[in-house]
Design a protein around this motif. Structure first.
Motif, PDB file in Angstrom:
ATOM      1  N   VAL A   2     -17.209 -26.669  -6.834  1.00  0.00           N
ATOM      2  CA  VAL A   2     -16.599 -26.339  -8.116  1.00  0.00           C
ATOM      3  C   VAL A   2     -16.692 -24.837  -8.413  1.00  0.00           C
ATOM      4  O   VAL A   2     -15.886 -24.302  -9.173  1.00  0.00           O
ATOM      5  CB  VAL A   2     -17.227 -27.175  -9.257  1.00  0.00           C
ATOM      6  CG1 VAL A   2     -18.605 -26.669  -9.616  1.00  0.00           C
ATOM      7  CG2 VAL A   2     -16.329 -27.204 -10.468  1.00  0.00           C
ATOM      8  N   PHE A   3     -17.613 -24.146  -7.784  1.00  0.00           N
ATOM      9  CA  PHE A   3     -17.773 -22.716  -8.033  1.00  0.00           C
ATOM     10  C   PHE A   3     -16.789 -21.855  -7.226  1.00  0.00           C
ATOM     11  O   PHE A   3     -16.726 -20.655  -7.423  1.00  0.00           O
ATOM     12  CB  PHE A   3     -19.208 -22.272  -7.723  1.00  0.00           C
ATOM     13  CG  PHE A   3     -20.213 -22.898  -8.644  1.00  0.00           C
ATOM     14  CD1 PHE A   3     -20.264 -22.547  -9.984  1.00  0.00           C
ATOM     15  CD2 PHE A   3     -21.098 -23.862  -8.171  1.00  0.00           C
ATOM     16  CE1 PHE A   3     -21.181 -23.132 -10.840  1.00  0.00           C
ATOM     17  CE2 PHE A   3     -22.021 -24.446  -9.020  1.00  0.00           C
ATOM     18  CZ  PHE A   3     -22.060 -24.082 -10.355  1.00  0.00           C
ATOM     19  N   ARG A   4     -16.032 -22.457  -6.344  1.00  0.00           N
ATOM     20  CA  ARG A   4     -15.099 -21.701  -5.505  1.00  0.00           C
ATOM     21  C   ARG A   4     -14.112 -20.872  -6.341  1.00  0.00           C
ATOM     22  O   ARG A   4     -13.758 -19.761  -5.974  1.00  0.00           O
ATOM     23  CB  ARG A   4     -14.335 -22.626  -4.566  1.00  0.00           C
ATOM     24  CG  ARG A   4     -13.551 -21.894  -3.499  1.00  0.00           C
ATOM     25  CD  ARG A   4     -12.903 -22.810  -2.506  1.00  0.00           C
ATOM     26  NE  ARG A   4     -13.812 -23.585  -1.695  1.00  0.00           N
ATOM     27  CZ  ARG A   4     -14.471 -23.123  -0.623  1.00  0.00           C
ATOM     28  NH1 ARG A   4     -14.315 -21.879  -0.255  1.00  0.00           N
ATOM     29  NH2 ARG A   4     -15.258 -23.906   0.070  1.00  0.00           N
ATOM     30  N   LYS A   5     -13.673 -21.414  -7.473  1.00  0.00           N
ATOM     31  CA  LYS A   5     -12.727 -20.699  -8.336  1.00  0.00           C
ATOM     32  C   LYS A   5     -13.392 -19.575  -9.131  1.00  0.00           C
ATOM     33  O   LYS A   5     -12.706 -18.736  -9.705  1.00  0.00           O
ATOM     34  CB  LYS A   5     -12.096 -21.662  -9.338  1.00  0.00           C
ATOM     35  CG  LYS A   5     -11.073 -22.595  -8.776  1.00  0.00           C
ATOM     36  CD  LYS A   5     -10.506 -23.410  -9.929  1.00  0.00           C
ATOM     37  CE  LYS A   5      -9.320 -24.228  -9.514  1.00  0.00           C
ATOM     38  NZ  LYS A   5      -8.781 -24.987 -10.650  1.00  0.00           N
ATOM     39  N   CYS A   6     -14.704 -19.584  -9.205  1.00  0.00           N
ATOM     40  CA  CYS A   6     -15.442 -18.623 -10.034  1.00  0.00           C
ATOM     41  C   CYS A   6     -15.798 -17.381  -9.214  1.00  0.00           C
ATOM     42  O   CYS A   6     -16.968 -17.133  -8.920  1.00  0.00           O
ATOM     43  CB  CYS A   6     -16.692 -19.270 -10.608  1.00  0.00           C
ATOM     44  SG  CYS A   6     -16.375 -20.750 -11.563  1.00  0.00           S
ATOM     45  N   GLN A   7     -14.806 -16.610  -8.862  1.00  0.00           N
ATOM     46  CA  GLN A   7     -15.018 -15.465  -7.971  1.00  0.00           C
ATOM     47  C   GLN A   7     -15.812 -14.330  -8.619  1.00  0.00           C
ATOM     48  O   GLN A   7     -16.277 -13.439  -7.921  1.00  0.00           O
ATOM     49  CB  GLN A   7     -13.679 -14.948  -7.455  1.00  0.00           C
ATOM     50  CG  GLN A   7     -13.033 -15.886  -6.457  1.00  0.00           C
ATOM     51  CD  GLN A   7     -13.910 -16.105  -5.228  1.00  0.00           C
ATOM     52  OE1 GLN A   7     -14.346 -15.163  -4.586  1.00  0.00           O
ATOM     53  NE2 GLN A   7     -14.183 -17.366  -4.926  1.00  0.00           N
ATOM     54  N   LYS A   8     -15.995 -14.362  -9.929  1.00  0.00           N
ATOM     55  CA  LYS A   8     -16.779 -13.330 -10.611  1.00  0.00           C
ATOM     56  C   LYS A   8     -18.232 -13.759 -10.844  1.00  0.00           C
ATOM     57  O   LYS A   8     -19.004 -13.017 -11.446  1.00  0.00           O
ATOM     58  CB  LYS A   8     -16.136 -12.980 -11.948  1.00  0.00           C
ATOM     59  CG  LYS A   8     -14.775 -12.330 -11.801  1.00  0.00           C
ATOM     60  CD  LYS A   8     -14.218 -11.968 -13.145  1.00  0.00           C
ATOM     61  CE  LYS A   8     -12.876 -11.270 -12.959  1.00  0.00           C
ATOM     62  NZ  LYS A   8     -12.396 -10.704 -14.207  1.00  0.00           N
ATOM     63  N   LEU A   9     -18.603 -14.958 -10.365  1.00  0.00           N
ATOM     64  CA  LEU A   9     -19.939 -15.497 -10.613  1.00  0.00           C
ATOM     65  C   LEU A   9     -21.011 -14.575 -10.034  1.00  0.00           C
ATOM     66  O   LEU A   9     -20.982 -14.237  -8.856  1.00  0.00           O
ATOM     67  CB  LEU A   9     -20.067 -16.897 -10.006  1.00  0.00           C
ATOM     68  CG  LEU A   9     -21.306 -17.681 -10.395  1.00  0.00           C
ATOM     69  CD1 LEU A   9     -21.317 -17.983 -11.887  1.00  0.00           C
ATOM     70  CD2 LEU A   9     -21.383 -18.973  -9.598  1.00  0.00           C
ATOM     71  N   ARG A  10     -21.941 -14.147 -10.888  1.00  0.00           N
ATOM     72  CA  ARG A  10     -23.038 -13.275 -10.470  1.00  0.00           C
ATOM     73  C   ARG A  10     -24.384 -13.988 -10.492  1.00  0.00           C
ATOM     74  O   ARG A  10     -25.239 -13.731  -9.675  1.00  0.00           O
ATOM     75  CB  ARG A  10     -23.135 -12.051 -11.402  1.00  0.00           C
ATOM     76  CG  ARG A  10     -21.981 -11.113 -11.364  1.00  0.00           C
ATOM     77  CD  ARG A  10     -22.160  -9.927 -12.325  1.00  0.00           C
ATOM     78  NE  ARG A  10     -22.424 -10.333 -13.705  1.00  0.00           N
ATOM     79  CZ  ARG A  10     -23.614 -10.278 -14.322  1.00  0.00           C
ATOM     80  NH1 ARG A  10     -24.666  -9.819 -13.701  1.00  0.00           N
ATOM     81  NH2 ARG A  10     -23.752 -10.674 -15.571  1.00  0.00           N
TER      82      ARG A  10
ATOM     83  N   ILE B  88     -16.549 -26.310 -15.610  1.00  0.00           N
ATOM     84  CA  ILE B  88     -16.639 -25.140 -14.731  1.00  0.00           C
ATOM     85  C   ILE B  88     -15.272 -24.812 -14.142  1.00  0.00           C
ATOM     86  O   ILE B  88     -14.868 -23.648 -14.107  1.00  0.00           O
ATOM     87  CB  ILE B  88     -17.688 -25.360 -13.629  1.00  0.00           C
ATOM     88  CG1 ILE B  88     -19.087 -25.397 -14.263  1.00  0.00           C
ATOM     89  CG2 ILE B  88     -17.611 -24.269 -12.558  1.00  0.00           C
ATOM     90  CD1 ILE B  88     -20.188 -25.856 -13.323  1.00  0.00           C
ATOM     91  N   SER B  89     -14.551 -25.826 -13.690  1.00  0.00           N
ATOM     92  CA  SER B  89     -13.251 -25.564 -13.066  1.00  0.00           C
ATOM     93  C   SER B  89     -12.234 -25.011 -14.066  1.00  0.00           C
ATOM     94  O   SER B  89     -11.299 -24.311 -13.679  1.00  0.00           O
ATOM     95  CB  SER B  89     -12.708 -26.812 -12.380  1.00  0.00           C
ATOM     96  OG  SER B  89     -12.407 -27.803 -13.328  1.00  0.00           O
ATOM     97  N   LEU B  90     -12.411 -25.282 -15.346  1.00  0.00           N
ATOM     98  CA  LEU B  90     -11.516 -24.749 -16.371  1.00  0.00           C
ATOM     99  C   LEU B  90     -11.859 -23.313 -16.781  1.00  0.00           C
ATOM    100  O   LEU B  90     -11.143 -22.698 -17.557  1.00  0.00           O
ATOM    101  CB  LEU B  90     -11.541 -25.644 -17.613  1.00  0.00           C
ATOM    102  CG  LEU B  90     -10.878 -27.002 -17.462  1.00  0.00           C
ATOM    103  CD1 LEU B  90     -11.199 -27.887 -18.662  1.00  0.00           C
ATOM    104  CD2 LEU B  90      -9.375 -26.847 -17.293  1.00  0.00           C
ATOM    105  N   ASN B  91     -12.972 -22.783 -16.268  1.00  0.00           N
ATOM    106  CA  ASN B  91     -13.428 -21.449 -16.644  1.00  0.00           C
ATOM    107  C   ASN B  91     -13.625 -20.559 -15.419  1.00  0.00           C
ATOM    108  O   ASN B  91     -14.748 -20.256 -15.025  1.00  0.00           O
ATOM    109  CB  ASN B  91     -14.739 -21.549 -17.435  1.00  0.00           C
ATOM    110  CG  ASN B  91     -14.513 -22.063 -18.831  1.00  0.00           C
ATOM    111  OD1 ASN B  91     -14.061 -21.338 -19.706  1.00  0.00           O
ATOM    112  ND2 ASN B  91     -14.809 -23.336 -19.044  1.00  0.00           N
TER     113      ASN B  91
END
Length: 171
Positions: free
Chosen positions: A110-118, A91-94
């Motif tokens: 780990v989702f903190r970097k995934c700012q486009k997560l819907r 997850i952190s690599l994507n």
């Protein structure tokens, strides 16, 4: 299919192609369950927008790998920990992820970097009593930090599947 290569040939491809290759690879039926090692380069490319790890039996794959090198693991807790670490790494690599489907818990940080997560979906593993999903978050050493999820501005859906007929859905 694609197990190892340096540099990763998928890191420079458009996200649409990487997502399609992942879907195509998962739909390929060679007579057995999908293996995460077959798609590792796709998973660590940094180009995925949709991550679905549900078709994989990650704990079993880890156990088999450890047995092959003579270090069989009989502890479900250790296997779960190894699996969680690997999921966090993927997850952190994507950071472009928009949709995630998991059968195992992971640290929400780990989702903190995934700012486009819907869309974030968790499915209960059928072998485990349904409340195991939540009980693993209730230990004093593993606090739930939902503030991470509130920082994801595009998050529309959080789905937790508990029983075959009961689901928790927000949206």
């Amino acid at each position: 299919m694609w197990k190892s290569c340096t540099p990763n040939p998928f890191s420079d491809l458009p996200t649409v192609l990487v997502d399609e290759l992942m879907k195509l690879t998962l739909s390929y039926d060679d007579g057995g369950p999908s293996k995460i090692s077959d798609v590792m380069l796709l998973l660590i490319s940094g180009r995925l927008t949709c991550l679905n790890l549900c078709p994989f039996d990650l704990e079993n794959e880890f156990d088999l790998s450890l047995k092959k090198i003579g270090r069989g693991c009989s502890s479900p807790r250790i296997l779960r920990s190894l699996t969680e670490d690997m999921i966090c790494s993927i997850i952190s690599l994507n950071p472009l992820l928009e949709e995630v489907h998991l059968k195992i818990r992971t640290d929400f940080e780990v989702f903190r970097k995934c700012q486009k997560l819907r869309i974030l979906r968790f499915y209960n593993r059928p072998k485990i009593f349904p409340f195991d999903f939540f009980s693993c978050y209730n230990h004093a050493d593993i606090p739930i930090d939902l503030s991470v999820l509130s920082s994801l501005r595009d998050l529309e859906t959080i789905f937790v599947h508990l029983f075959p007929f009961i689901s928790v859905f927000t949206g």
